[in-house]
Design an enzyme around this catalytic site. Structure first.
Site, PDB file in Angstrom:
ATOM      1  N   ASP A   1      55.748  -0.283 -18.403  1.00  0.00           N
ATOM      2  CA  ASP A   1      57.052  -0.683 -18.962  1.00  0.00           C
ATOM      3  C   ASP A   1      58.075   0.300 -18.410  1.00  0.00           C
ATOM      4  O   ASP A   1      57.806   0.934 -17.394  1.00  0.00           O
ATOM      5  CB  ASP A   1      57.000  -0.720 -20.494  1.00  0.00           C
ATOM      6  CG  ASP A   1      57.997  -1.730 -21.072  1.00  0.00           C
ATOM      7  OD1 ASP A   1      59.161  -1.686 -20.657  1.00  0.00           O
ATOM      8  OD2 ASP A   1      57.615  -2.543 -21.929  1.00  0.00           O
TER       9      ASP A   1
ATOM     10  N   HIS B   1      59.007  -0.913 -15.365  1.00  0.00           N
ATOM     11  CA  HIS B   1      60.160  -1.806 -15.442  1.00  0.00           C
ATOM     12  C   HIS B   1      61.434  -1.068 -15.024  1.00  0.00           C
ATOM     13  O   HIS B   1      62.531  -1.460 -15.396  1.00  0.00           O
ATOM     14  CB  HIS B   1      60.332  -2.353 -16.863  1.00  0.00           C
ATOM     15  CG  HIS B   1      59.244  -3.290 -17.291  1.00  0.00           C
ATOM     16  ND1 HIS B   1      59.184  -3.867 -18.541  1.00  0.00           N
ATOM     17  CD2 HIS B   1      58.147  -3.750 -16.622  1.00  0.00           C
ATOM     18  CE1 HIS B   1      58.106  -4.633 -18.624  1.00  0.00           C
ATOM     19  NE2 HIS B   1      57.464  -4.571 -17.478  1.00  0.00           N
TER      20      HIS B   1
END
Ligand SMILES: *[C@@H]1O[C@H](CO)[C@@H](O)[C@H](O)[C@H]1NC(C)=O
Ligand SMILES: *[C@@H]1O[C@H](CO)[C@@H](O)[C@H](O)[C@H]1NC(C)=O
Ligand SMILES: *[C@@H]1O[C@H](CO)[C@@H](O)[C@H](O)[C@H]1NC(C)=O
Ligand SMILES: *[C@@H]1O[C@H](CO)[C@@H](O)[C@H](O)[C@H]1NC(C)=O
Ligand SMILES: *[C@@H]1O[C@H](CO)[C@@H](O)[C@H](O)[C@H]1NC(C)=O
Ligand SMILES: *[C@@H]1O[C@H](CO)[C@@H](O)[C@H](O)[C@H]1NC(C)=O
Ligand SMILES: *[C@@H]1O[C@H](CO)[C@@H](O)[C@H](O)[C@H]1NC(C)=O
Ligand SMILES: *[C@@H]1O[C@H](CO)[C@@H](O)[C@H](O)[C@H]1NC(C)=O
Ligand SMILES: *[C@@H]1O[C@H](CO)[C@@H](O)[C@H](O)[C@H]1NC(C)=O
Ligand SMILES: *[C@@H]1O[C@H](CO)[C@@H](O)[C@H](O)[C@H]1NC(C)=O
Length: 435
Positions: free
Chosen positions: A246, A269
């Protein structure tokens, strides 16, 4: 009697301690580079005594009492050592917000128990995004280093989360209310959720953090952000390697004066401002952020700003929001290398909302201004080919002074197209082809 040999205080131990401090530099400002921190970091005086933490040496027995006892004995001027080649087990939620002028030298391995019922009932609850932490570490002038390991025993959590997305997975490292500190070098492994939450804190340097931990089942390790900063100021994150699933680093509400430099991020991310504007009635401020010299591999984004629209929507069962207000300003991303990254730049004010018409009908109440993204080179993945980036505001009234320059990025098919919506395209030295 039980703790009789926790406290050992001799000159030879202190000498040994200095020798194994590794990369630790007591003058925090000298340790920060190439960019300087937004504000000088406070001085950390040398420690004068040493406490060694005992361990049962048995993963079924909780060492929390040994740890608390050593911390209390060596607080205010001492150093607590978690010895090399020793295994420590933590099965109790520890409130460590009383620390002051103390070092924790972690040479061994600390593992959190896999008792998901205990942790869900007893971990520290922070209302923001339902975050919970195994421990809250705070206070004043705390240094944690030694190159040892904190292991969150995440597998059991990855598997449980696949069954029930509403379970509360603890964050491995909770820095809550810490003012003045250096954290690293350290290895962090298998966090159930985010690796760090840095909340209500100031003047903290993270230096030399090594993060990884993949699921060994078909259930991915999700939401394993490297760092989330919240209500914090003058934080430095540098010289670290992050293999996660993430955000590599995420600046949550009220993150100000944050410097992030020299990171290697893989599988993430990206480095994200937000998400912001998730909660109606709240004012989210993110300002003065410098992100410098990042290598980003196998990621969904490099430079990212995500803001919820002006109306509520649901991203997923456990992530919903929109309608909050605030401001994002003075954000710089400089010197980035990307490889196999879906978007080099992604700015959105329609986070969590798939219907763009609806998003434009309810423009975000959170403004974005004074954003400088420069010197990105490398290649994107084929995920959005021919598009390599997207800069989308929900109304021209809520975005201003967003600049992009020297963006030398190509998709696998050789294009460099950007989607640009409701932004001043004359400030963007990119190929705005649609939007
Ligand atoms: C931070 O401080 C505020 C105000 O004292 C408090 O309400 C909150 O629980 C603290 N912790 C976090 C994680 O925000
Ligand atoms: C916390 O989780 C519940 C579901 O258990 C959800 O309804 C709620 O919106 C979440 N709260 C926050 C602050 O994210
Ligand atoms: C950029 O960061 C890398 C580590 O990811 C480091 O090796 C390199 O020296 C840094 N470059 C500069 C200019 O600081
Ligand atoms: C980098 O991330 C990819 C994709 O998530 C993963 O397959 C790979 O193992 C990671 N590399 C390392 C060194 O962890
Ligand atoms: C963030 O800062 C703003 C402006 O000072 C304040 O109104 C707001 O309550 C703060 N939010 C949080 C979550 O602390
Ligand atoms: C904006 O951020 C830069 C770092 O990128 C910093 O040098 C500057 O002081 C900041 N501006 C303000 C007004 O704080
Ligand atoms: C990116 O992912 C590929 C495929 O999983 C892997 O071979 C490569 O090592 C990863 N890159 C890094 C820097 O980890
Ligand atoms: C998107 O929002 C618009 C405006 O509210 C609405 O008319 C339309 O039906 C929505 N489309 C979908 C697919 O929900
Ligand atoms: C959001 O902005 C609209 C105007 O665009 C305003 O009517 C509304 O009150 C604002 N909502 C909040 C929560 O600030
Ligand atoms: C923009 O993209 C188009 C279509 O791929 C291409 O023909 C054009 O050369 C590009 N322009 C620049 C300035 O890169």
């Amino acid at each position: 009697m039980k703790f009789s040999h926790i406290l050992t205080s001799t000159v030879s131990l202190l000498t040994l301690g200095t020798a194994v401090d590794g990369h630790f530099t007591r003058d925090r400002n000298n340790a920060v580079g190439p960019n300087r921190p937004f504000k000088p970091l406070p001085h950390s005086p040398p420690r004068k005594k040493v406490c060694h933490v005992r361990s049962h040496g048995d993963s079924s027995r909780d060492d929390s009492d040994f740890i608390l006892s050593a911390l209390k004995k060596c607080n205010r001027g001492g150093k607590v050592v978690f010895d090399a080649n020793k295994e420590y087990t933590i099965g109790t939620a520890l409130d460590l917000t009383f620390l002051k002028n103390i070092d924790l030298e972690i040479l061994g391995r600390i593992t959190f128990t896999a008792d998901t019922d205990y942790w869900q009932a007893n971990s520290f609850k922070h209302t923001f995004q339902n975050a919970t932490t195994f421990f809250n570490l705070g206070g004043e002038d705390v240094n944690i280093y030694g190159g040892g390991t904190l292991d969150g025993n995440g597998q059991v959590w990855y598997d449980l989360y696949a069954e029930d997305a509403l379970i509360l997975r603890p964050i491995l490292f909770g820095v809550i209310g810490l003012h003045g500190g250096t954290i690293g070098p350290l290895k962090l492994r298998y966090s159930p959720q985010w690796y760090h939450l840095v909340a209500n804190s100031s003047d903290v340097l993270f230096d030399g953090i090594d993060i990884t931990g993949y699921s060994s089942s078909e259930n991915e390790a999700k939401n394993t952000d490297g760092w989330d900063t919240y209500r914090s100021s003058n934080i430095v994150i540098q010289n670290s390697v992050i293999n996660n699933g993430d955000d590599c680093v995420s600046f949550k509400p009220n993150s100000t004066d944050i410097l992030v430099q020299n990171l290697h991020c893989n599988g993430s991310h990206g480095i994200s401002v937000g998400s912001l504007g998730q909660y109606v009635g709240e004012v989210d401020i993110v300002k003065n952020i410098l992100v410098y010299n990042i290598s980003m591999y196998n990621a969904s984004d490099m430079a990212r700003i995500k803001v919820w629209p002006g109306t509520s929507s649901a991203m997923s069962e456990d992530l919903q929001g929109g309608g909050g207000s605030g401001a994002v300003s003075n954000i710089t991303y400089d010197k980035m290398y990307i490889e196999n990254v879906d978007y080099a730049i992604e700015i959105t004010q329609c986070y969590g909302q798939k219907n763009l018409t609806l998003c434009n009908e309810y423009p975000s109440n959170l403004t974005i201004s004074d954003v400088h993204i420069k010197n990105i080179y490398g290649t994107t993945s084929d995920a959005h080919d021919p598009i390599v980036g997207t800069i989308v505001c929900s109304s021209p009234d809520v975005c201003s002074d967003i600049y992009a320059e020297n963006i030398d990025v190509e998709s696998p098919s050789g294009t460099n197209d950007f989607v640009c919506t409701n932004v001043d395209e004359s400030l963007l030295q990119v190929n705005c082809t649609s939007g």
